[in-house]
Design a protein around this motif. Structure first.
Motif, mmCIF file in Angstrom:
data_model
loop_
_atom_site.group_PDB
_atom_site.id
_atom_site.type_symbol
_atom_site.label_atom_id
_atom_site.label_comp_id
_atom_site.label_asym_id
_atom_site.label_seq_id
_atom_site.Cartn_x
_atom_site.Cartn_y
_atom_site.Cartn_z
ATOM 1 N N TRP A 180 0.851 -1.183 0.000
ATOM 2 C CA TRP A 180 0.000 0.000 0.000
ATOM 3 C C TRP A 180 0.889 1.236 0.000
ATOM 4 O O TRP A 180 1.916 1.270 0.674
ATOM 5 N N THR A 181 0.491 2.243 -0.779
ATOM 6 C CA THR A 181 1.251 3.483 -0.839
ATOM 7 C C THR A 181 0.440 4.624 -0.239
ATOM 8 O O THR A 181 -0.784 4.667 -0.359
ATOM 9 N N LYS A 182 1.156 5.523 0.421
ATOM 10 C CA LYS A 182 0.553 6.701 1.026
ATOM 11 C C LYS A 182 1.209 7.927 0.419
ATOM 12 O O LYS A 182 2.431 8.052 0.428
ATOM 13 N N SER A 183 0.405 8.836 -0.144
ATOM 14 C CA SER A 183 0.929 10.014 -0.828
ATOM 15 C C SER A 183 0.178 11.260 -0.388
ATOM 16 O O SER A 183 -0.966 11.186 0.068
ATOM 17 N N THR A 184 0.839 12.408 -0.538
ATOM 18 C CA THR A 184 0.149 13.673 -0.287
ATOM 19 C C THR A 184 -0.867 13.894 -1.395
ATOM 20 O O THR A 184 -0.816 13.254 -2.449
ATOM 21 N N HIS A 185 -1.782 14.827 -1.173
ATOM 22 C CA HIS A 185 -2.750 15.138 -2.223
ATOM 23 C C HIS A 185 -2.066 15.739 -3.439
ATOM 24 O O HIS A 185 -2.637 15.760 -4.527
ATOM 25 N N GLY A 186 -0.813 16.204 -3.263
ATOM 26 C CA GLY A 186 -0.041 16.726 -4.390
ATOM 27 C C GLY A 186 0.744 15.664 -5.129
ATOM 28 O O GLY A 186 1.450 15.964 -6.083
ATOM 29 N N GLY A 187 0.648 14.400 -4.662
ATOM 30 C CA GLY A 187 1.292 13.303 -5.360
ATOM 31 C C GLY A 187 2.677 12.925 -4.849
ATOM 32 O O GLY A 187 3.352 12.088 -5.457
ATOM 33 N N ILE A 188 3.144 13.506 -3.733
ATOM 34 C CA ILE A 188 4.463 13.169 -3.178
ATOM 35 C C ILE A 188 4.334 11.913 -2.326
ATOM 36 O O ILE A 188 3.500 11.844 -1.423
ATOM 37 N N LEU A 189 5.169 10.920 -2.604
ATOM 38 C CA LEU A 189 5.123 9.650 -1.890
ATOM 39 C C LEU A 189 5.595 9.818 -0.446
ATOM 40 O O LEU A 189 6.661 10.373 -0.186
ATOM 41 N N LEU A 190 4.804 9.329 0.497
ATOM 42 C CA LEU A 190 5.134 9.414 1.922
ATOM 43 C C LEU A 190 5.500 8.052 2.512
ATOM 44 O O LEU A 190 6.309 7.974 3.435
ATOM 45 N N ALA A 191 4.909 6.988 1.988
ATOM 46 C CA ALA A 191 5.167 5.665 2.566
ATOM 47 C C ALA A 191 4.818 4.567 1.575
ATOM 48 O O ALA A 191 3.919 4.707 0.754
ATOM 49 N N GLU A 192 5.572 3.463 1.675
ATOM 50 C CA GLU A 192 5.248 2.208 1.003
ATOM 51 C C GLU A 192 5.229 1.139 2.086
ATOM 52 O O GLU A 192 6.262 0.841 2.676
ATOM 53 N N GLU A 193 4.060 0.599 2.377
ATOM 54 C CA GLU A 193 3.920 -0.355 3.473
ATOM 55 C C GLU A 193 3.374 -1.681 2.958
ATOM 56 O O GLU A 193 2.612 -1.715 1.988
ATOM 57 N N THR A 194 3.762 -2.764 3.623
ATOM 58 C CA THR A 194 3.313 -4.098 3.240
ATOM 59 C C THR A 194 2.333 -4.624 4.284
ATOM 60 O O THR A 194 2.643 -4.614 5.487
ATOM 61 N N TYR A 195 1.182 -5.062 3.820
ATOM 62 C CA TYR A 195 0.142 -5.578 4.711
ATOM 63 C C TYR A 195 -0.096 -7.065 4.463
ATOM 64 O O TYR A 195 0.028 -7.556 3.335
ATOM 65 N N LYS A 196 -0.440 -7.742 5.527
ATOM 66 C CA LYS A 196 -0.851 -9.143 5.445
ATOM 67 C C LYS A 196 -2.032 -9.336 6.375
ATOM 68 O O LYS A 196 -1.922 -9.106 7.584
ATOM 69 N N ASN A 197 -3.155 -9.702 5.794
ATOM 70 C CA ASN A 197 -4.376 -9.906 6.574
ATOM 71 C C ASN A 197 -4.733 -8.667 7.390
ATOM 72 O O ASN A 197 -5.070 -8.742 8.569
ATOM 73 N N ASN A 198 -4.598 -7.493 6.750
ATOM 74 C CA ASN A 198 -5.005 -6.197 7.312
ATOM 75 C C ASN A 198 -4.055 -5.663 8.392
ATOM 76 O O ASN A 198 -4.372 -4.686 9.061
ATOM 77 N N ALA A 199 -2.891 -6.286 8.568
ATOM 78 C CA ALA A 199 -1.919 -5.808 9.554
ATOM 79 C C ALA A 199 -0.589 -5.547 8.852
ATOM 80 O O ALA A 199 -0.226 -6.236 7.901
ATOM 81 N N LEU A 200 0.147 -4.525 9.334
ATOM 82 C CA LEU A 200 1.478 -4.268 8.796
ATOM 83 C C LEU A 200 2.354 -5.489 9.023
ATOM 84 O O LEU A 200 2.537 -5.935 10.156
ATOM 85 N N ASN A 201 2.896 -6.032 7.937
ATOM 86 C CA ASN A 201 3.715 -7.233 8.069
ATOM 87 C C ASN A 201 4.552 -7.391 6.799
ATOM 88 O O ASN A 201 4.114 -7.963 5.824
ATOM 89 N N GLY A 202 5.783 -6.846 6.828
ATOM 90 C CA GLY A 202 6.656 -6.931 5.664
ATOM 91 C C GLY A 202 7.562 -5.716 5.571
ATOM 92 O O GLY A 202 7.657 -4.912 6.505
ATOM 93 N N TYR A 203 8.233 -5.561 4.431
ATOM 94 C CA TYR A 203 9.191 -4.464 4.257
ATOM 95 C C TYR A 203 8.438 -3.156 4.012
ATOM 96 O O TYR A 203 7.494 -3.106 3.221
ATOM 97 N N CYS A 204 8.894 -2.093 4.690
ATOM 98 C CA CYS A 204 8.237 -0.793 4.577
ATOM 99 C C CYS A 204 9.272 0.297 4.326
ATOM 100 O O CYS A 204 10.412 0.203 4.780
ATOM 101 N N LYS A 205 8.859 1.329 3.588
ATOM 102 C CA LYS A 205 9.710 2.482 3.326
ATOM 103 C C LYS A 205 8.939 3.752 3.671
ATOM 104 O O LYS A 205 7.735 3.849 3.394
#
Length: 205
Positions: free
Chosen positions: A70-95
């Motif tokens: 899942w990616t999280k970005s500002t409304h202007g399109g700037i990337l804030l986070a790249e997170e990995t989910y498994k079964n609705n919980a954070l579980n994996g490599y994140c940036k």
């Protein structure tokens, strides 16, 4: 003339078919199944919260639960986070990234609890004073695990941090010998032999 008209017709048909393929391949997003569960690609807009700017979530739902990147970005399109989910919980490599787009931190996050796990606890009724059972559903407990790389916002310099289920540990405890400074061996005093002094034009008194 007929040949030119024929070629133009073929080009128009090919262009139309190609356009149809492009339209067909664009995945639909924000879809729900017959049970009302979120499925597939989703884009979610989150507004400003307590003075914090809003952002956009984008990723995949499987049976109403976040799955994969899942990616999280500002409304202007700037990337804030790249997170990995498994079964609705954070579980994996994140940036994670600073608001200007520079890298902030990256590493593994693991869920120390099973999302959806049900536990029964006993609570006291304030009116009667009697204990009664109450069921709670856990959503996982994401914590840092292993090596984390943290970047200075101004210089971009990277430092290493190590974690064991959310608890910060040393490089030695993590087994990263490359990050442990090597012991400095003191140099032995230099001794000159008589013939070396004679060669160098020095006389020993």
């Amino acid at each position: 003339m007929r040949r030119l008209l024929f070629v133009c017709t073929l080009l128009c048909l090919a262009t139309g078919a190609f356009a149809q393929q492009l339209v067909y391949k664009v995945p639909k997003h924000n879809q729900k199944d017959e049970k009302g569960r979120k499925q597939g690609l989703w884009m979610e807009e989150v507004g400003e919260i307590r003075g914090e700017p809003g952002f956009t979530w984008e990723g995949v739902y499987k049976n109403d639960r976040k799955e994969g990147k899942w990616t999280k970005s500002t409304h202007g399109g700037i990337l804030l986070a790249e997170e990995t989910y498994k079964n609705n919980a954070l579980n994996g490599y994140c940036k994670y990234f600073y608001p200007d787009g520079k890298r902030s931190a990256e590493g593994m996050i693991v869920s120390s609890e099973i999302p959806g796990q049900k536990d029964t606890i006993f609570v006291v009724d304030l009116d009667t004073g009697a204990e009664k059972p109450m069921e709670i559903v856990r959503e996982g407990n994401p914590v840092r695990q292993g090596l984390w790389k943290v970047y200075d916002e101004d210089s971009g310099k990277m430092t290493k941090q190590y974690y064991s289920l959310g608890e910060e540990i040393s490089a030695a405890e993590a087994g990263d010998n490359d990050s442990i400074p090597a012991a400095v061996t003191p140099k032995a005093p230099v001794s000159h032999l008589p013939h070396e002094d004679a060669v160098n034009g020095k006389k020993k008194h």
